[in-house]
Scaffold this active site. Sequence first.
Site, PDB file in Angstrom:
ATOM      1  NE  ARG A   1      -2.658   1.075   3.914  1.00 49.98           N
ATOM      2  CZ  ARG A   1      -3.587   1.243   4.748  1.00 49.98           C
ATOM      3  NH1 ARG A   1      -4.142   0.819   4.318  1.00 49.98           N
ATOM      4  NH2 ARG A   1      -2.221   0.843   6.071  1.00 49.98           N
TER       5      ARG A   1
ATOM      6  NE  ARG B   1       5.910  27.366   1.888  1.00 51.72           N
ATOM      7  CZ  ARG B   1       4.964  27.483   1.413  1.00 51.72           C
ATOM      8  NH1 ARG B   1       5.147  28.695   0.360  1.00 51.72           N
ATOM      9  NH2 ARG B   1       3.676  26.626   1.731  1.00 51.72           N
TER      10      ARG B   1
ATOM     11  CE  LYS C   1      -1.494   4.597   7.819  1.00 52.49           C
ATOM     12  NZ  LYS C   1      -2.659   5.009   7.448  1.00 52.49           N
TER      13      LYS C   1
ATOM     14  CG  LEU D   1      -5.967   4.074   4.245  1.00 53.35           C
ATOM     15  CD1 LEU D   1      -5.641   4.491   2.971  1.00 53.35           C
ATOM     16  CD2 LEU D   1      -5.231   4.502   5.122  1.00 53.35           C
TER      17      LEU D   1
END
Length: 286
Positions: free
Chosen positions: A52, A100, A147, A204
């Site tokens: 997963r 960033r 996830k 999920l």
Amino acid sequence: MPEIAYVNGEFLPLERATVHVEDRGFQFADGVYEVVRTYGGKPFATDEHVARLFRSLDAIELKLPLGADRIRALIEEGVRRANFGEAIVYLQVTRGRAPRHRGIPKEAEPTVVMTVRPLPERPVRLRENGIAVMTMPEFRWSRCDIKSIALLPSVLAYHAARKGGAGDAVFVEADGTVNESTAGNVFIVTCGKLRTPPKSTHILSGVTRDKILAAARGAGLETAEERVTKADLYAADEMFLTSTTTEIMPVTAVDGRPVGTGKPGPASARIYEQFARMFIEGDRVP
């Protein structure tokens, strides 16, 4: 033994573990994670969790130089080094350090972080007494099958539930469709049939979820992966949540309304016993 961490190739005490301030996990929640627990001191369902993890990595187009075998070996090594009776392993992979900017950097090296802590003992009374939950409008993004480490919506929903006197929150779409709780999958029992929302981008797909379905079938229950509504929660004979750390958590009330008798029911206990027989190999966790 102290809690330990692994950061980009090095095991070290957790208190010394750091990542750079410009890591994209910190700046953008640009990463994914997995949680593995042990039974009898051995990592449980590692193959499923690692598979997963790589599905989540593929979904966000993050290429990890470490293969699945190496990730499994790191989990096992971390558990062995920590040497706790039972452990909880948190593994996080981010896109790494870069100036960033919202654009995905081409040359950033992924950051791999793992922590190993003692698995907290969940009081027996929680499973014996169950918890209350409250429903909440779904306000998360539409790729909950990934996830992701971007868990602020779940944090806020859980906080609201606790402020409201409940143990957790369950996300519900505007049309009444139930998705999942803040950190687990939802199951209900109606007339002896076990039901849970189907796999989709709105939930999920839990490793424990799949094993609970197998255990329920092994215990002789009919199972269905199908749409569940808020009205179904109110009308259910039993309800419970599942996750890696909670296994099965009975729900005794939804939005202040009792579920069934208002106490954990026989089906959840029967399924948990079968789950333990099938997957824990006798190392039952109370």
